[in-house]
Design a protein around this motif. Structure first.
Motif, PDB file in Angstrom:
ATOM      1  N   LEU A 610       0.885  -1.068  -0.180  1.00 18.93           N
ATOM      2  CA  LEU A 610      -0.080   0.174   0.082  1.00 18.93           C
ATOM      3  C   LEU A 610       0.924   1.216   0.051  1.00 18.93           C
ATOM      4  O   LEU A 610       1.854   1.280   0.747  1.00 18.93           O
ATOM      5  CB  LEU A 610      -0.888  -0.066   1.169  1.00 18.93           C
ATOM      6  N   ILE A 611       0.534   2.097  -0.976  1.00 14.92           N
ATOM      7  CA  ILE A 611       1.462   3.353  -0.980  1.00 14.92           C
ATOM      8  C   ILE A 611       0.291   4.326  -0.451  1.00 14.92           C
ATOM      9  O   ILE A 611      -0.741   4.612  -0.856  1.00 14.92           O
ATOM     10  CB  ILE A 611       1.578   3.940  -2.244  1.00 14.92           C
ATOM     11  N   ARG A 612       0.653   5.119   0.695  1.00  8.39           N
ATOM     12  CA  ARG A 612      -0.127   6.136   1.455  1.00  8.39           C
ATOM     13  C   ARG A 612       0.255   7.468   1.454  1.00  8.39           C
ATOM     14  O   ARG A 612       1.438   7.692   1.444  1.00  8.39           O
ATOM     15  CB  ARG A 612      -0.392   5.525   2.897  1.00  8.39           C
ATOM     16  N   ALA A 613      -0.469   8.344   1.221  1.00  6.55           N
ATOM     17  CA  ALA A 613      -0.304   9.724   1.228  1.00  6.55           C
ATOM     18  C   ALA A 613      -1.197  10.564   2.040  1.00  6.55           C
ATOM     19  O   ALA A 613      -2.415  10.436   1.868  1.00  6.55           O
ATOM     20  CB  ALA A 613      -0.289  10.376  -0.283  1.00  6.55           C
ATOM     21  N   ASP A 614      -0.373  11.461   2.631  1.00  5.85           N
ATOM     22  CA  ASP A 614      -1.174  12.483   3.523  1.00  5.85           C
ATOM     23  C   ASP A 614      -0.913  13.866   3.101  1.00  5.85           C
ATOM     24  O   ASP A 614       0.250  14.283   2.804  1.00  5.85           O
ATOM     25  CB  ASP A 614      -0.656  12.528   4.944  1.00  5.85           C
ATOM     26  N   ALA A 621      -3.621  14.420  -2.285  1.00  4.07           N
ATOM     27  CA  ALA A 621      -2.994  13.189  -1.747  1.00  4.07           C
ATOM     28  C   ALA A 621      -3.223  11.936  -2.905  1.00  4.07           C
ATOM     29  O   ALA A 621      -2.392  11.257  -3.429  1.00  4.07           O
ATOM     30  CB  ALA A 621      -3.885  12.623  -0.484  1.00  4.07           C
ATOM     31  N   GLN A 622      -4.608  11.937  -3.521  1.00 11.40           N
ATOM     32  CA  GLN A 622      -4.787  11.160  -4.543  1.00 11.40           C
ATOM     33  C   GLN A 622      -4.095  11.537  -5.897  1.00 11.40           C
ATOM     34  O   GLN A 622      -3.344  10.707  -6.517  1.00 11.40           O
ATOM     35  CB  GLN A 622      -6.282  11.040  -4.902  1.00 11.40           C
ATOM     36  N   GLY A 623      -3.877  12.820  -6.106  1.00 12.47           N
ATOM     37  CA  GLY A 623      -2.973  13.251  -7.361  1.00 12.47           C
ATOM     38  C   GLY A 623      -1.680  12.749  -7.304  1.00 12.47           C
ATOM     39  O   GLY A 623      -1.196  12.282  -8.329  1.00 12.47           O
ATOM     40  N   PHE A 624      -1.211  13.015  -6.129  1.00 13.22           N
ATOM     41  CA  PHE A 624       0.414  12.712  -5.967  1.00 13.22           C
ATOM     42  C   PHE A 624       0.568  11.105  -6.311  1.00 13.22           C
ATOM     43  O   PHE A 624       1.425  10.811  -7.084  1.00 13.22           O
ATOM     44  CB  PHE A 624       0.782  12.970  -4.577  1.00 13.22           C
ATOM     45  N   THR A 652     -10.158   4.663   4.834  1.00 14.93           N
ATOM     46  CA  THR A 652     -11.437   4.309   5.271  1.00 14.93           C
ATOM     47  C   THR A 652     -11.810   5.549   6.385  1.00 14.93           C
ATOM     48  O   THR A 652     -12.824   5.965   6.477  1.00 14.93           O
ATOM     49  CB  THR A 652     -11.572   3.191   6.351  1.00 14.93           C
ATOM     50  N   ILE A 653     -10.772   6.010   7.173  1.00 17.58           N
ATOM     51  CA  ILE A 653     -11.020   7.197   8.021  1.00 17.58           C
ATOM     52  C   ILE A 653     -10.067   7.997   7.271  1.00 17.58           C
ATOM     53  O   ILE A 653      -8.653   8.064   7.305  1.00 17.58           O
ATOM     54  CB  ILE A 653     -10.239   7.076   9.382  1.00 17.58           C
ATOM     55  N   GLU A 660      -5.588  14.955   5.324  1.00 15.29           N
ATOM     56  CA  GLU A 660      -6.418  14.047   4.222  1.00 15.29           C
ATOM     57  C   GLU A 660      -5.416  12.633   3.845  1.00 15.29           C
ATOM     58  O   GLU A 660      -4.249  12.927   3.614  1.00 15.29           O
ATOM     59  CB  GLU A 660      -6.910  14.729   2.994  1.00 15.29           C
ATOM     60  N   ARG A 661      -6.072  11.570   3.880  1.00 18.66           N
ATOM     61  CA  ARG A 661      -5.371  10.553   3.677  1.00 18.66           C
ATOM     62  C   ARG A 661      -5.911   9.678   2.655  1.00 18.66           C
ATOM     63  O   ARG A 661      -6.994   9.568   2.362  1.00 18.66           O
ATOM     64  CB  ARG A 661      -5.264   9.561   5.020  1.00 18.66           C
ATOM     65  N   ALA A 662      -4.877   9.223   1.827  1.00 17.28           N
ATOM     66  CA  ALA A 662      -5.386   8.212   0.479  1.00 17.28           C
ATOM     67  C   ALA A 662      -4.458   7.207   0.545  1.00 17.28           C
ATOM     68  O   ALA A 662      -3.269   7.124   0.826  1.00 17.28           O
ATOM     69  CB  ALA A 662      -5.306   9.332  -0.873  1.00 17.28           C
TER      70      ALA A 662
END
Length: 709
Positions: A610-614, A621-624, A652-653, A660-662
């Motif tokens: 999983l690659i997570r971005a804040d 976040a999603q664009g990155f 999910t949260i 913001e987290r993606a």
């Protein structure tokens, strides 16, 4: 004469400095030596990683001198350094981050002079060894498991999975295996890992009693609940070889133990073995890898370094490894002193309560309430398990639909009645309960749903007319993260349960694992259905494991095992998971789950990250993540043909503490292809991060082999 050294220091997360830095030293130091070096404007701890033949083409004037050597400490072994290097590479983190995080915090802050003084205070145990405690008689299954573990041929020396029912005596097998290793080699060391800090003290007392003949301070704990001074003391004892047995949580897998001969991972399925911050490593998987390294790197006079995993509900990865023969399986399916009148193996009878046929909105089904009352009247204990702390998940106004949402997170604040607060369990934001609805002024705001605090109160009302054998009222206790905040509170509450001062124990998963409650004959699970239809493919595995572990708290006294019961309230009593639970049939459950996972290419048949971005906004976040994935596809990174990167989605949260987290899921049928892709992707992630449109990105992280999606 100058010597050129590559030294690893703790570099900031996601900095461009991922590997060792070059320093100069007047002394020729061995790899693994701990040193103090200048780093920026600070002086930090470093580990000598390699000795270079020259300055590597760097201008000598730009190379800084080391500040000092931590004399008195033997260098960290090559095996330890290889373990750290593997962890950093596999879990996609910097070498310095992993290496320095594996050392005790106080050691990282001590100067050479302070360490010298600290080592002088270390007292080597010279006491006369005490007598060995009397050994208990082994059951036939325990004896067979030990014999099979010892008989594993030296050519294979596979990891062993001890598949033992709750109460079957797995701990005694660990003790016997450790005793044999320590007797064979006077310098041998053993590492025993447990998933939770609260399980450490009771296990430590048992190991200390068994190995008292070795002398004081030969069994040391290692977990984050210790003070910095205690952690340093334990680490030094392990590093010097003085400690013969280390008992710790996941962080202990990196303990410096130069003579390690046996690793035991108790409750190997537990999610707590997966680190969720920084380097997101799996301590269970690293234990298996470390045993292989220890065996490969040096010749042991008494054989290889073994690893023994134990669980009543093994992880599906470990179970599949026994099916294909990579792991040895040791079976113990009967409880110690199992009563032939009870369930097979002395396990509790599982009763499913169909909540579709119970009174509407009832929390405790009438048949279950009657069963609890009967136990209280007989002087027996019951345990009610609800994995949600607090009084209620949310406070709400039924006039305007206001709910106690957190202003900083996309989650509700939980109502805690005991101190009249609304508390966010994600960011910690806490406020007093308002006197009226903040939106419309309605004073009739009410809790919705139930947590352990409300369940405790509700049970007191329902059992008000039930009396104990001595005529006294029912005594109800609650154990969760809220009731055990103060130091020593958990120990005192557990002592009350063991002493029989509690009739009904209410709690979260804290009470469902590992505890040996001798007087509990009934365990009940409330509100179990949410995991049955979760989007996370591991949710059924976690639920089954938790329910099996909870059931294992009932009937551990052989005289009471025949009458012990596990009650499960559900709206889906015919679900295959509950069918397998009723029979205590983990193999059947595992077969169902493995078939589904193989069809879907999920672990252990496929590999993922999983690659997570804040970021400040969800769009950034999603664009990155999407931009980085597009760049990887454009450049056709190694392994890209065998890797699938899905579009980024909110977590999910999705908002925590106003961030913001993606996340983006990356899958591959090949571990090698996935690792090659992730390693090549790292520079692209750094480049994407530097683009102007992603300046508000706060952080990003890679989670290899995630346990929750």
């Amino acid at each position: 004469m100058s010597h050129w050294l590559q030294i690893v220091v703790a570099t900031p997360a996601h900095s461009a400095i991922a590997g060792p830095l070059t320093y100069r030293s007047a002394l020729l130091l061995r790899p693994g030596t701990l040193v103090r070096v200048p780093f920026g404007r600070r002086e930090v701890l470093g580990v000598v990683w390699q000795v270079l033949p020259d300055s590597g083409g760097m201008p000598e004037a730009s190379i800084r001198d080391i500040a000092g050597v931590l004399d008195g400490l033997a260098p960290l072994s090559s095996t330890w350094r290889r373990l750290v290097a593997f962890t950093a590479g596999y879990y996609q983190r910097s070498l310095g981050e992993v290496a320095l995080a594996a050392l005790p915090p106080q050691l990282r802050d001590l100067t050479t002079l302070q360490l010298t003084r600290r080592l002088k205070r270390t007292v080597v145990d010279t006491s006369h060894p005490q007598d060995t405690t009397d050994l208990i008689a082994l059951s036939a299954q325990q004896a067979c498991a030990i014999a099979e573990f010892d008989a594993e041929t030296s050519e294979k020396q596979r990891p062993a999975l001890l598949f033992g029912a709750t109460g079957s005596g797995k701990t005694e097998v660990y003790l016997r295996a450790a005793a044999k290793v320590l007797e064979q080699d006077p310098e041998a060391q053993v590492l025993v890992m447990v998933p939770e800090i609260n399980l450490t003290p009771q296990l430590q007392a048992r190991f200390e009693a068994r190995f008292a003949h070795l002398g004081r301070e030969r069994v040391v704990p290692m977990h984050s609940g210790l003070t910095p001074a205690q952690r340093l003391k334990g680490w030094l004892a392990a590093h010097s070889g003085q400690a013969r047995l280390v008992l710790g949580t996941r962080m202990a897998v990196f303990a410096s133990m130069p003579n390690l001969r046996l690793l035991v991972v108790d409750e190997e399925h537990d999610p707590s073995y997966k680190q969720q911050e920084g380097a997101r490593y799996s301590a269970r998987d690293l234990a298996v890898y470390r045993a292989r390294l220890e065996t490969r790197d040096r010749e042991h006079p008494h054989g290889a370094c073994r690893v023994l995993l134990g669980s009543a509900t093994p992880s599906l990865e470990s179970w599949q490894a026994t099916i294909v023969g990579r792991y040895q399986r040791l079976n113990m399916n009967e409880r110690i002193g199992a009563s032939p009148a009870g369930q097979p193996g002395g396990l509790p009878t599982v009763r499913r309560v169909d909540m579709n046929h119970q009174p509407k909105h009832c929390v405790i089904a009438p048949p279950l309430l009657a069963a609890i009352g009967e136990r209280v009247a007989r002087g027996e204990q019951s345990m009610i398990f609800l994995n949600r702390r607090g009084y209620a998940p949310v406070l709400a106004c039924h006039d305007c639909d206001w709910k106690s949402d957190c202003p900083h997170c996309s989650a509700y604040r939980v109502f805690h009645k005991i101190d009249r607060t609304l508390r966010c369990h994600h960011c910690g934001f806490t406020e007093r309960v308002p006197r009226a609805c903040p939106s419309c002024g309605n004073i009739d705001i009410a809790p919705v749903g139930r947590g352990t605090e409300r369940l405790e109160e509700h049970l007191a009302e329902l059992l008000a007319n039930v009396t104990r054998p001595d005529g006294g009222p029912v005594r109800i206790a609650r154990i969760d993260a809220d009731s055990t905040r103060l130091k020593g509170s958990l120990e005192s509450q557990l002592a009350s349960v063991h002493a029989g001062e509690v009739d009904v124990l209410v709690g979260t998963q804290m009470i469902a694992k590992g505890h040996d409650f001798r007087h509990i004959t009934l365990v009940a699970a409330i509100n179990t259905d949410s995991a049955l239809f979760s989007s996370d493919f591991r949710a059924p595995e976690r639920l089954f494991s938790l329910l099996m572990q909870a059931a294992g708290r009932a009937g551990r006294d052989a005289q009471r095992s025949a009458a012990s019961e596990m009650w499960v309230q559900t709206f889906h009593p015919d679900h295959p998971l509950f069918e397998a639970l009723k029979r205590h049939d983990y193999p059947d459950f595992a077969e169902q789950q493995l078939a589904e996972r193989q069809a879907a290419g999920l672990s252990p048949f496929g590999f993922s990250a999983l690659i997570r971005a804040d970021a400040k906004t969800q769009e950034v976040a999603q664009g990155f993540l999407n931009a980085a994935a597009e760049a990887a596809q454009t450049q056709q990174l190694p392994g890209h043909a065998h890797v699938m990167a899905y579009p980024a989605v909110p977590m999910t949260i999705q908002r925590v503490a106003n961030i913001e987290r993606a996340q983006m899921l990356v899958e591959s049928p090949s571990r090698k292809a996935l690792q090659g892709f992730l390693a090549a992707w790292q520079p692209l992630l750094f480049e994407t991060r530097r683009q102007a449109e992603f300046k508000s990105l706060v952080r990003w992280a890679i989670d290899v082999d995630p346990i929750a999606i």
